[in-house]
Design a protein around this motif. Sequence first.
Motif, PDB file in Angstrom:
ATOM      1  N   GLU A  53       0.827  -1.210   0.000  1.00 57.20           N
ATOM      2  CA  GLU A  53       0.000   0.000   0.000  1.00 57.20           C
ATOM      3  C   GLU A  53       0.860   1.259   0.000  1.00 57.20           C
ATOM      4  OE1 GLU A  53      -3.269   2.174   2.846  1.00 57.20           O
ATOM      5  OE2 GLU A  53      -3.569   0.037   2.395  1.00 57.20           O
ATOM      6  N   GLN A  54       1.950   1.259   0.754  1.00 55.46           N
ATOM      7  CA  GLN A  54       2.819   2.431   0.792  1.00 55.46           C
ATOM      8  C   GLN A  54       3.436   2.701  -0.577  1.00 55.46           C
ATOM      9  OE1 GLN A  54       3.244   4.767   3.001  1.00 55.46           O
ATOM     10  NE2 GLN A  54       4.755   5.820   1.712  1.00 55.46           N
ATOM     11  N   ARG A  55       3.860   1.651  -1.278  1.00 59.42           N
ATOM     12  CA  ARG A  55       4.406   1.829  -2.628  1.00 59.42           C
ATOM     13  C   ARG A  55       3.346   2.437  -3.557  1.00 59.42           C
ATOM     14  NH1 ARG A  55       8.185  -1.152  -5.618  1.00 59.42           N
ATOM     15  NH2 ARG A  55       9.290  -1.326  -3.621  1.00 59.42           N
ATOM     16  N   PHE A  56       2.112   1.961  -3.419  1.00 58.48           N
ATOM     17  CA  PHE A  56       1.036   2.492  -4.253  1.00 58.48           C
ATOM     18  C   PHE A  56       0.846   3.980  -3.992  1.00 58.48           C
ATOM     19  CE2 PHE A  56      -3.497   3.527  -4.859  1.00 58.48           C
ATOM     20  CZ  PHE A  56      -3.617   3.228  -6.206  1.00 58.48           C
ATOM     21  N   ARG A  57       0.815   4.368  -2.737  1.00 58.87           N
ATOM     22  CA  ARG A  57       0.634   5.788  -2.404  1.00 58.87           C
ATOM     23  C   ARG A  57       1.757   6.636  -2.981  1.00 58.87           C
ATOM     24  NH1 ARG A  57      -3.203   6.827   1.597  1.00 58.87           N
ATOM     25  NH2 ARG A  57      -4.202   4.951   2.410  1.00 58.87           N
ATOM     26  N   GLU A  58       2.961   6.131  -2.962  1.00 54.49           N
ATOM     27  CA  GLU A  58       4.091   6.861  -3.539  1.00 54.49           C
ATOM     28  C   GLU A  58       3.922   7.026  -5.040  1.00 54.49           C
ATOM     29  OE1 GLU A  58       7.355   4.435  -2.376  1.00 54.49           O
ATOM     30  OE2 GLU A  58       7.285   5.060  -0.255  1.00 54.49           O
ATOM     31  N   ILE A  60       1.122   6.995  -6.859  1.00 58.24           N
ATOM     32  CA  ILE A  60       0.020   7.908  -7.184  1.00 58.24           C
ATOM     33  C   ILE A  60       0.423   9.347  -6.896  1.00 58.24           C
ATOM     34  CG2 ILE A  60      -2.347   8.583  -6.605  1.00 58.24           C
ATOM     35  CD1 ILE A  60      -2.055   6.023  -8.331  1.00 58.24           C
ATOM     36  N   ALA A  61       1.128   9.584  -5.811  1.00 56.03           N
ATOM     37  CA  ALA A  61       1.583  10.945  -5.494  1.00 56.03           C
ATOM     38  C   ALA A  61       2.511  11.480  -6.576  1.00 56.03           C
ATOM     39  CB  ALA A  61       2.285  10.960  -4.141  1.00 56.03           C
ATOM     40  N   GLU A  62       3.323  10.598  -7.160  1.00 61.32           N
ATOM     41  CA  GLU A  62       4.238  11.010  -8.225  1.00 61.32           C
ATOM     42  C   GLU A  62       3.481  11.308  -9.526  1.00 61.32           C
ATOM     43  OE1 GLU A  62       6.761   7.652  -8.555  1.00 61.32           O
ATOM     44  OE2 GLU A  62       7.858   8.042  -6.688  1.00 61.32           O
ATOM     45  N   TRP A  83      -8.528   7.105  -5.623  1.00 58.33           N
ATOM     46  CA  TRP A  83      -8.008   5.754  -5.813  1.00 58.33           C
ATOM     47  C   TRP A  83      -8.304   4.939  -4.557  1.00 58.33           C
ATOM     48  CZ3 TRP A  83      -5.692   4.334 -10.391  1.00 58.33           C
ATOM     49  CH2 TRP A  83      -5.277   5.372 -11.238  1.00 58.33           C
ATOM     50  N   ILE A  84      -8.715   3.686  -4.751  1.00 55.96           N
ATOM     51  CA  ILE A  84      -8.987   2.802  -3.615  1.00 55.96           C
ATOM     52  C   ILE A  84      -8.173   1.532  -3.809  1.00 55.96           C
ATOM     53  CG2 ILE A  84     -10.741   1.612  -2.272  1.00 55.96           C
ATOM     54  CD1 ILE A  84     -12.796   3.565  -3.223  1.00 55.96           C
ATOM     55  N   ILE A  85      -7.343   1.201  -2.808  1.00 57.88           N
ATOM     56  CA  ILE A  85      -6.400   0.091  -2.930  1.00 57.88           C
ATOM     57  C   ILE A  85      -6.627  -0.947  -1.839  1.00 57.88           C
ATOM     58  CG2 ILE A  85      -4.731   1.552  -1.656  1.00 57.88           C
ATOM     59  CD1 ILE A  85      -3.556  -1.116  -4.061  1.00 57.88           C
TER      60      ILE A  85
END
Length: 268
Positions: A53-58, A60-62, A83-85
């Motif tokens: 989940e943390q990788r996904f948030r990174e 999307i933020a990029e 986005w929903i993960i």
Amino acid sequence: MTDSEIARRHLAAIGVARELGALALDYYSNREKLAVSMKGAQDFLTAADGAVEQRFRERIAEAFPGDGVMGEEAGGENAENLWIIDPIDGTSNFARDNPHWCVSIGFLRKGIPEIGVIFMPVMEELYEAVRGGGARRNGKAIRTSGEKDMGRATIEVGWSARLPYASYIDLLHKVFSSGAQPKRSASGALGMCYAADGRTDAYLELHINSWDVAAGVVIAREAGAVINDFFAGDGLTKGNPILVATPDLAETLADAMALSRSSLLKPA
């Protein structure tokens, strides 16, 4: 939001899903890294859940810094572009070396599900859809089985620890009594995909969270399934029942779940 902006997010979701799947698979293949713990009875948590989940948030933020993110592990708030993960749906399977698990990514625009991507790394199966654009598995179009006869149907019935056991047993009894064959595989996201792909004929669960279904509702509806209006009311933040079924089975199954037939959404 323009079609090109949706298309860009769709392609990004596919790429990120594959990246996250590889990350999760590394944990899955190196079990000493899993650090399995329990959030509650039959509610597994591993180190992979938070890392994915943390990788996904990174990512999307990029790529989309103005978009919001809601996830199973770190939560989040509603946003116009959301986005929903679910970093690993089927964590109990994942923790027990069972390959039936996936990464699930959904995208909502003003509360409307627009994109769904679900990746099953062990089997290398990727389901994806955009609202109005059909649904695919590994690039090939998918459709529901079209089953009309409950006596021939296979129906997956998901279980939720948030409701009394008696509710689940009652629904199983109704499915058995209808002549259908029930099953349970412990991944709601994949259960919806399998109903969309004709591998089963329906997926039912009396309560499920938004991160489990945000991707699957797009895939299922684009594949010709009837679904209920999951995001009605407090579905986003508190969850709701979910029904995914072939059109001819949907009303009978809605009755079994005590869902209003008016809550059913026709296929795309």
